[in-house]
Design a protein around this motif. Structure first.
Motif, PDB file in Angstrom:
ATOM      1  N   TYR A  97       0.911  -1.156  -0.187  1.00 38.64           N
ATOM      2  CA  TYR A  97       0.092  -0.109  -0.127  1.00 38.64           C
ATOM      3  C   TYR A  97       0.841   1.248   0.124  1.00 38.64           C
ATOM      4  O   TYR A  97       0.321   2.344   0.396  1.00 38.64           O
ATOM      5  CB  TYR A  97      -0.879   0.138   1.287  1.00 38.64           C
ATOM      6  CG  TYR A  97      -1.782  -1.212   1.220  1.00 38.64           C
ATOM      7  CD1 TYR A  97      -2.708  -1.494   0.163  1.00 38.64           C
ATOM      8  CD2 TYR A  97      -1.879  -1.985   2.414  1.00 38.64           C
ATOM      9  CE1 TYR A  97      -3.486  -2.591   0.126  1.00 38.64           C
ATOM     10  CE2 TYR A  97      -2.545  -3.123   2.456  1.00 38.64           C
ATOM     11  CZ  TYR A  97      -3.491  -3.429   1.349  1.00 38.64           C
ATOM     12  OH  TYR A  97      -4.523  -4.673   1.415  1.00 38.64           O
ATOM     13  N   LYS A 102      -0.339   5.016  -0.520  1.00 40.98           N
ATOM     14  CA  LYS A 102      -1.496   5.484   0.144  1.00 40.98           C
ATOM     15  C   LYS A 102      -1.160   5.457   1.602  1.00 40.98           C
ATOM     16  O   LYS A 102      -0.422   5.208   2.246  1.00 40.98           O
ATOM     17  CB  LYS A 102      -2.335   4.201   0.032  1.00 40.98           C
ATOM     18  CG  LYS A 102      -3.234   4.080  -1.209  1.00 40.98           C
ATOM     19  CD  LYS A 102      -4.471   3.212  -0.912  1.00 40.98           C
ATOM     20  CE  LYS A 102      -5.181   3.178  -2.155  1.00 40.98           C
ATOM     21  NZ  LYS A 102      -6.629   2.271  -2.240  1.00 40.98           N
ATOM     22  N   ASP A 129      -8.318   7.267  -0.837  1.00 41.28           N
ATOM     23  CA  ASP A 129      -7.266   7.767  -0.300  1.00 41.28           C
ATOM     24  C   ASP A 129      -6.273   7.065   0.760  1.00 41.28           C
ATOM     25  O   ASP A 129      -5.225   7.302   1.023  1.00 41.28           O
ATOM     26  CB  ASP A 129      -7.655   9.249   0.389  1.00 41.28           C
ATOM     27  CG  ASP A 129      -7.933  10.245  -0.569  1.00 41.28           C
ATOM     28  OD1 ASP A 129      -7.384  10.247  -1.829  1.00 41.28           O
ATOM     29  OD2 ASP A 129      -9.178  10.548  -0.469  1.00 41.28           O
ATOM     30  N   GLN A 146      -6.042   3.143   3.081  1.00 41.09           N
ATOM     31  CA  GLN A 146      -6.392   1.901   3.300  1.00 41.09           C
ATOM     32  C   GLN A 146      -6.369   1.450   4.750  1.00 41.09           C
ATOM     33  O   GLN A 146      -5.324   1.770   5.563  1.00 41.09           O
ATOM     34  CB  GLN A 146      -5.091   0.974   2.552  1.00 41.09           C
ATOM     35  CG  GLN A 146      -5.225  -0.543   2.674  1.00 41.09           C
ATOM     36  CD  GLN A 146      -6.508  -1.054   2.257  1.00 41.09           C
ATOM     37  OE1 GLN A 146      -6.866  -0.894   1.269  1.00 41.09           O
ATOM     38  NE2 GLN A 146      -7.319  -1.862   2.921  1.00 41.09           N
ATOM     39  N   ARG A 158       2.015   8.471   3.333  1.00 36.94           N
ATOM     40  CA  ARG A 158       2.212   7.855   1.722  1.00 36.94           C
ATOM     41  C   ARG A 158       3.734   7.080   1.488  1.00 36.94           C
ATOM     42  O   ARG A 158       4.007   6.306   0.753  1.00 36.94           O
ATOM     43  CB  ARG A 158       1.867   8.788   0.894  1.00 36.94           C
ATOM     44  CG  ARG A 158       0.442   9.210   0.933  1.00 36.94           C
ATOM     45  CD  ARG A 158       0.107  10.198  -0.491  1.00 36.94           C
ATOM     46  NE  ARG A 158      -1.303  10.508  -0.410  1.00 36.94           N
ATOM     47  CZ  ARG A 158      -1.862  11.396   0.339  1.00 36.94           C
ATOM     48  NH1 ARG A 158      -1.070  12.143   1.166  1.00 36.94           N
ATOM     49  NH2 ARG A 158      -3.023  11.890   0.126  1.00 36.94           N
ATOM     50  N   ILE A 197      -3.828  13.077   4.989  1.00 44.25           N
ATOM     51  CA  ILE A 197      -4.431  12.870   3.509  1.00 44.25           C
ATOM     52  C   ILE A 197      -3.936  13.955   2.938  1.00 44.25           C
ATOM     53  O   ILE A 197      -3.721  14.000   1.637  1.00 44.25           O
ATOM     54  CB  ILE A 197      -5.833  12.550   3.550  1.00 44.25           C
ATOM     55  CG1 ILE A 197      -6.442  11.094   4.103  1.00 44.25           C
ATOM     56  CG2 ILE A 197      -6.471  12.884   2.121  1.00 44.25           C
ATOM     57  CD1 ILE A 197      -7.863  10.906   4.192  1.00 44.25           C
TER      58      ILE A 197
END
Length: 214
Positions: free
Chosen positions: A93, A96, A127, A129, A186, A211
Motif C-alpha cells: 500500500y 497510500k 485515499d 487503506q 504515503r 491525507i
C-alpha cells in the motif's frame, strides 16, 4: 485470666483502628475505580519493544501523538495471513495513507470503536487503506464473527500472539495497548498514534491531516 480482669480497650485505640479501617476501604475503592477506568480505556498491554525515546512526537490533550513529516520513522514490515486466509503486506500500500488498528474480539473498547472505523474507512476509500491487526484471539472464529457483526470490509492480519506489535523498533511510536491505532503516511512512515478507543471525530483528526499532505 477472666474477661473481667482484662484491661479494657482504650477508646482512642478503637477510634484509631476504625479510622485506619475506613482509610483502607477508601484506598481499595479508589484502586478498584482506577482499574475499571483502565479496563474501559484499553483492554491490555501489547508489545513493549518500542518506546518513545527520540520520536520527536507531540501528544495533544486528546491523547493523539503526531510527528512532523521530516521527523518520522519508517513503519516496520507488517505482513502475514489475514483472517480470511489471504497473504497481506502493508508494503503493498505504499503511496497510500494506511490506518492500522490493533483490536481483539474480546475487547469491549474495540467493539465500541468498530462502527467509527467502518464509517471513516468508507468515507476515505481511495485515499486511505485501513488494515486491522487482530491480536490475542486464540481462534479465528470470534474475530471473524466480530467483523461480520460490524460489517468490517477491510482486511485484518491475524496475530494471535501479538508478535506484529513487537516489530515496531525502539524509537518509534509503537502500539502498546489494545486498542491502538497507527497512521502511516504515503512514504511508509509513522505519522500519528493513539492508544485509546477512538470516536469518529478523533479518527478523522488523525487521518485528515495526513491525507492532505503533498
Amino acid at each position: 485470666m477472666s474477661a473481667a480482669c482484662r484491661a479494657p480497650r482504650s477508646p482512642n485505640r478503637s477510634l484509631r483502628r476504625s479510622a485506619r479501617s475506613r482509610r483502607s476501604r477508601a484506598t481499595l475503592l479508589a484502586a478498584g475505580a482506577a482499574a475499571v477506568a483502565l479496563t474501559l480505556s484499553a483492554c491490555s498491554s501489547g508489545g513493549t519493544s518500542g518506546g518513545s525515546g527520540k520520536t520527536n512526537f507531540i501528544t495533544g490533550k486528546d491523547g493523539i501523538a503526531t510527528v512532523k513529516k521530516g521527523d518520522r520513522h519508517d513503519a516496520p514490515g507488517l505482513d502475514g495471513e489475514t483472517l480470511d486466509g489471504k497473504q497481506l503486506s502493508i508494503d503493498d500500500y505504499k503511496g497510500k495513507v494506511v490506518v492500522l488498528n490493533v483490536w481483539g474480539s474480546w475487547c469491549p473498547p474495540c467493539r465500541a470503536e468498530a462502527p467509527n472505523f467502518v464509517k471513516v474507512a468508507a468515507a476515505t476509500k481511495g485515499d486511505v487503506q485501513f488494515v486491522g491487526i487482530n491480536a490475542r484471539d486464540p481462534q479465528k472464529g470470534p474475530a471473524i464473527s466480530f467483523e461480520k457483526d460490524y460489517k468490517v470490509t477491510y482486511p485484518s492480519l491475524y496475530d494471535p500472539m501479538g508478535k506484529l506489535m513487537l516489530r515496531f523498533p525502539k524509537g518509534t511510536l509503537n502500539p502498546q495497548f489494545i486498542p491502538s491505532t497507527i497512521v502511516v503516511d504515503r512514504d511508509g512512515k509513522i505519522a500519528a498514534r493513539s492508544q485509546q478507543p477512538l470516536n469518529e471525530e478523533k479518527l478523522r483528526k488523525m487521518v485528515d491531516p495526513v491525507i492532505a499532505e503533498k
